[in-house]
Design a protein around this motif. Structure first.
Motif, PDB file in Angstrom:
ATOM      1  N   ASN A  15       0.801  -1.218  -0.063  1.00  7.26           N
ATOM      2  CA  ASN A  15       0.008  -0.082  -0.022  1.00  7.26           C
ATOM      3  C   ASN A  15       0.799   1.147   0.025  1.00  7.26           C
ATOM      4  O   ASN A  15       0.470   2.398  -0.538  1.00  7.26           O
ATOM      5  CB  ASN A  15      -0.765   0.053   1.365  1.00  7.26           C
ATOM      6  N   ALA A  16       1.916   1.286   0.584  1.00  7.75           N
ATOM      7  CA  ALA A  16       2.927   2.224   0.794  1.00  7.75           C
ATOM      8  C   ALA A  16       3.558   2.780  -0.673  1.00  7.75           C
ATOM      9  O   ALA A  16       3.709   3.744  -1.131  1.00  7.75           O
ATOM     10  CB  ALA A  16       4.166   2.171   1.794  1.00  7.75           C
ATOM     11  N   LEU A  17       3.810   1.488  -1.404  1.00  6.67           N
ATOM     12  CA  LEU A  17       4.460   1.775  -2.620  1.00  6.67           C
ATOM     13  C   LEU A  17       3.442   2.282  -3.675  1.00  6.67           C
ATOM     14  O   LEU A  17       3.843   3.013  -4.463  1.00  6.67           O
ATOM     15  CB  LEU A  17       4.987   0.228  -3.076  1.00  6.67           C
ATOM     16  N   ALA A  18       2.099   1.756  -3.572  1.00  2.45           N
ATOM     17  CA  ALA A  18       1.019   2.183  -4.180  1.00  2.45           C
ATOM     18  C   ALA A  18       0.759   3.749  -4.213  1.00  2.45           C
ATOM     19  O   ALA A  18       0.655   4.288  -4.969  1.00  2.45           O
ATOM     20  CB  ALA A  18      -0.143   1.283  -4.316  1.00  2.45           C
ATOM     21  N   ARG A  19       0.949   4.107  -2.831  1.00  3.95           N
ATOM     22  CA  ARG A  19       0.548   5.483  -2.662  1.00  3.95           C
ATOM     23  C   ARG A  19       1.646   6.269  -3.012  1.00  3.95           C
ATOM     24  O   ARG A  19       1.406   7.360  -3.730  1.00  3.95           O
ATOM     25  CB  ARG A  19       0.433   5.697  -0.958  1.00  3.95           C
ATOM     26  N   ASP A  20       2.944   6.037  -2.977  1.00  2.21           N
ATOM     27  CA  ASP A  20       3.956   6.731  -3.504  1.00  2.21           C
ATOM     28  C   ASP A  20       3.757   6.976  -5.064  1.00  2.21           C
ATOM     29  O   ASP A  20       4.271   8.013  -5.842  1.00  2.21           O
ATOM     30  CB  ASP A  20       5.253   6.075  -3.189  1.00  2.21           C
ATOM     31  N   MET A  21       3.532   5.854  -5.545  1.00  2.00           N
ATOM     32  CA  MET A  21       3.388   6.006  -7.236  1.00  2.00           C
ATOM     33  C   MET A  21       2.271   6.839  -7.538  1.00  2.00           C
ATOM     34  O   MET A  21       2.500   7.399  -8.453  1.00  2.00           O
ATOM     35  CB  MET A  21       3.301   4.417  -7.623  1.00  2.00           C
ATOM     36  N   LEU A  22       1.317   6.709  -6.838  1.00  2.00           N
ATOM     37  CA  LEU A  22       0.053   7.563  -7.285  1.00  2.00           C
ATOM     38  C   LEU A  22       0.176   8.989  -7.100  1.00  2.00           C
ATOM     39  O   LEU A  22       0.112   9.705  -7.639  1.00  2.00           O
ATOM     40  CB  LEU A  22      -1.370   6.964  -6.578  1.00  2.00           C
ATOM     41  N   GLU A  23       0.707   9.254  -5.746  1.00  2.00           N
ATOM     42  CA  GLU A  23       1.104  10.664  -5.632  1.00  2.00           C
ATOM     43  C   GLU A  23       1.997  11.286  -6.274  1.00  2.00           C
ATOM     44  O   GLU A  23       2.165  12.497  -6.829  1.00  2.00           O
ATOM     45  CB  GLU A  23       1.494  10.994  -3.952  1.00  2.00           C
ATOM     46  N   GLY A  24       2.993  10.524  -6.752  1.00  3.84           N
ATOM     47  CA  GLY A  24       4.460  11.001  -7.578  1.00  3.84           C
ATOM     48  C   GLY A  24       3.585  11.246  -9.080  1.00  3.84           C
ATOM     49  O   GLY A  24       4.022  12.094  -9.894  1.00  3.84           O
ATOM     50  N   ALA A  25       2.631  10.319  -9.563  1.00  6.22           N
ATOM     51  CA  ALA A  25       2.144  10.354 -11.085  1.00  6.22           C
ATOM     52  C   ALA A  25       1.218  11.341 -11.137  1.00  6.22           C
ATOM     53  O   ALA A  25       0.956  11.952 -12.258  1.00  6.22           O
ATOM     54  CB  ALA A  25       1.813   9.050 -11.325  1.00  6.22           C
ATOM     55  N   PHE A  26       0.483  11.790 -10.023  1.00  5.58           N
ATOM     56  CA  PHE A  26      -0.795  12.702 -10.140  1.00  5.58           C
ATOM     57  C   PHE A  26      -0.488  13.971  -9.264  1.00  5.58           C
ATOM     58  O   PHE A  26      -0.541  13.825  -8.239  1.00  5.58           O
ATOM     59  CB  PHE A  26      -2.031  11.926  -9.607  1.00  5.58           C
ATOM     60  N   PRO A  27      -0.303  15.132  -9.820  1.00  6.43           N
ATOM     61  CA  PRO A  27      -0.119  16.529  -8.996  1.00  6.43           C
ATOM     62  C   PRO A  27      -1.739  16.595  -8.582  1.00  6.43           C
ATOM     63  O   PRO A  27      -2.775  15.947  -8.866  1.00  6.43           O
ATOM     64  CB  PRO A  27       0.168  17.494 -10.038  1.00  6.43           C
ATOM     65  N   LEU A  28      -1.773  17.860  -8.494  1.00  7.65           N
ATOM     66  CA  LEU A  28      -3.432  18.329  -8.181  1.00  7.65           C
ATOM     67  C   LEU A  28      -4.212  18.212  -9.087  1.00  7.65           C
ATOM     68  O   LEU A  28      -3.715  18.706 -10.603  1.00  7.65           O
ATOM     69  CB  LEU A  28      -3.354  19.797  -7.450  1.00  7.65           C
ATOM     70  N   ILE A  29      -5.273  17.612  -9.252  1.00  6.20           N
ATOM     71  CA  ILE A  29      -6.187  17.534 -10.399  1.00  6.20           C
ATOM     72  C   ILE A  29      -7.704  18.052 -10.160  1.00  6.20           C
ATOM     73  O   ILE A  29      -8.035  18.103  -9.055  1.00  6.20           O
ATOM     74  CB  ILE A  29      -6.239  15.930 -10.997  1.00  6.20           C
ATOM     75  N   TRP A  30      -8.338  18.469 -11.212  1.00  4.03           N
ATOM     76  CA  TRP A  30      -9.553  18.629 -11.119  1.00  4.03           C
ATOM     77  C   TRP A  30     -10.676  17.504 -11.421  1.00  4.03           C
ATOM     78  O   TRP A  30     -10.359  16.915 -12.592  1.00  4.03           O
ATOM     79  CB  TRP A  30      -9.952  19.985 -11.882  1.00  4.03           C
ATOM     80  N   VAL A  31     -11.573  17.424 -10.783  1.00  4.33           N
ATOM     81  CA  VAL A  31     -12.630  16.334 -10.886  1.00  4.33           C
ATOM     82  C   VAL A  31     -13.868  16.597 -10.597  1.00  4.33           C
ATOM     83  O   VAL A  31     -14.219  17.465  -9.755  1.00  4.33           O
ATOM     84  CB  VAL A  31     -12.184  15.065  -9.931  1.00  4.33           C
ATOM     85  N   GLU A  32     -14.961  16.352 -11.494  1.00  7.61           N
ATOM     86  CA  GLU A  32     -16.118  16.972 -11.354  1.00  7.61           C
ATOM     87  C   GLU A  32     -17.173  15.719 -11.309  1.00  7.61           C
ATOM     88  O   GLU A  32     -17.025  14.732 -11.650  1.00  7.61           O
ATOM     89  CB  GLU A  32     -16.708  17.738 -12.526  1.00  7.61           C
ATOM     90  N   GLY A  33     -18.022  15.899 -10.417  1.00  8.04           N
ATOM     91  CA  GLY A  33     -19.180  14.623 -10.257  1.00  8.04           C
ATOM     92  C   GLY A  33     -20.150  14.854  -9.041  1.00  8.04           C
ATOM     93  O   GLY A  33     -20.086  16.132  -8.779  1.00  8.04           O
TER      94      GLY A  33
END
Length: 440
Positions: A15-33
């Protein structure tokens, strides 16, 4: 025994490895829903699910950012999020950590509004020096608005009440919905090209930001700026502001306020005309009185300057001057005769005195000449004595007796022999001249 090359991860490491990969790959993003399962526990955090028709994602908005919200989140609301993508390691949940949340529809429109406003302002379209002045009295007004709205009824009612002489033409056009902005632009350009109107008024009543968005159109703003006819914008309520308001030559807070700005108050104008009429009548009366007085003056001058009357006055004046001249000549002659007689009498009385005065003057002159001779003689004797005394004490007299004066090269007198050094040049002054000498 496991192979040496095999790497085994624990759930927490995974889970720590997955978190680091996600946070490193995605900066602040806009999401609508759409919001679902909104909860707000006592901690002040807000937890919810953001979903659309086919998927959903868990979200968390932590305190204190949850306190900055301008609305209360509820299930079913359509929102726009700015968030970071991460993994909640304890459960292995994929989630969004929300930094900012706003209502989706109005927020997007507001961002588009602010971006367009900043761009057009940077181009100078809103500059005050660019805007055209409105005429003092508008004779014909063209109103671009919906014919069925309450705003146009209020505007026309106020215009008729305040200034019935104003010619008003309603130019009907949709003020909201798809294509409304383009139709407003075309009608505005045709109205301006016709040259019929002194001012064009673009107006509509209040509504939501989405309802008013036809007046936040870039093409409409540029059409307003390009118009040769002054344009007034009155869109929405007093708190509503549109791009058309910034581009227009004059912005009115409401449609009713625009009607009042474009027309003078008939009662006030009538009172002003009454005062001006009274002032004009008073000025005309004064002009007539001054003209009549001037005519009387000219008539009197014309009467006084008639040729026969002027000849008569000239003859009378000539006769008076002749009489004055004769009387003055007689008086002058009499005064001169009298002065001559008195002078002769005084001269005869003073003849002996003049003879005695002449004798005394001659004797005084002789005494003065004798005294002057004696004075000159005394002065001459005194001068001779002073000359003999000066000669007696003069160095020249000493030089005549065979003496000489010795001087150094600077002209100083040398009185002692020890003041000289061997070979020194000195000057000897004799009675008949000087010579240069050298001491031994």
């Amino acid at each position: 025994m496991l192979p040496a090359e095999r790497q085994v991860l624990t759930p927490s490491q995974l889970n720590a490895l997955a978190r680091d990969m996600l946070e490193g790959a995605f900066p602040l993003i806009w999401v609508e829903g759409e919001l679902s399962g909104v909860s707000r526990p006592a901690s002040g955090h807000v937890y919810f699910t953001l979903k659309d028709a086919r998927a959903q994602v868990r979200c968390a908005l932590f305190k204190p950012k949850s306190q900055w919200l301008k609305f209360r989140p509820a299930d079913g609301m359509h929102v726009l999020l700015r968030a970071r993508l991460t993994v909640y390691e304890a459960r292995g949940d994929y989630q969004l950590i929300v930094e900012h949340m706003e209502e989706a529809g109005e927020g997007a429109l507001l961002r588009a509004f602010e971006a367009l406003k900043a761009r057009l302002q940077a181009e100078g379209l809103f500059a005050a020096e660019r805007k055209r002045p409105l005429p003092r009295f508008v004779r014909r007004l063209g109103i671009l608005s919906s014919p069925s709205g309450a705003a146009i009824r209020d505007v026309i009612s106020i215009l008729r009440r305040r200034f019935p002489l104003l010619e008003v033409e309603l130019l009907p056009v949709p003020v909201q919905g798809d294509g409304a902005a383009a139709q407003i632009v075309r009608l505005l350009q045709r109205a301006d090209a016709s040259g019929r109107y002194d001012v064009l008024l673009v107006t509509r009543g209040g509504g939501s930001l989405e309802d008013l968005f036809a007046f936040n159109d870039e093409a409409l703003a540029r059409a307003i700026v390009a118009s040769t006819t002054p344009v007034v914008s009155a869109v929405g309520h007093e708190i509503d502001v549109s791009i058309a308001d910034f581009a227009a030559d004059l912005r009115a807070a409401t449609p009713s306020a625009a009607a009042e700005l474009l027309t003078p108050d008939a009662a006030a104008l009538r009172a002003l005309l009454t005062r001006r009429r009274q002032q004009l009548a008073l000025a005309l009366r004064r002009v007539r009185e001054h003209a009549a007085f001037r005519v009387d003056q000219l008539q009197q001058r014309l009467t006084l300057q008639h040729p026969a009357l002027r000849l008569q006055h000239g003859a009378e004046r000539l006769l008076a001057l002749r009489l004055r001249l004769q009387r003055e000549a007689v008086r002058q002659l009499e005064r001169r005769v009298e002065r001559t007689r008195r002078a002769g009498v005084r001269l005869s009385h003073r003849q002996p005195q003049l003879h005695a005065l002449g004798e005394r003057t001659a004797r005084a002159g002789e005494r003065q000449r004798a005294a002057m001779q004696r004075l000159l003689e005394r002065r001459r004797q005194k001068l001779l004595e002073l000359g003999r005394a000066l000669t007696a004490v003069s160095p020249l007299a000493t030089l005549e007796r065979g003496y000489a004066i010795v001087l150094d090269e600077r002209g100083n007198v040398l009185r002692h022999a020890d003041a000289l050094s061997p070979g020194q040049r000195v000057q000897a002054r004799f009675v008949d001249g000087t010579r240069w000498l050298r001491s031994e």
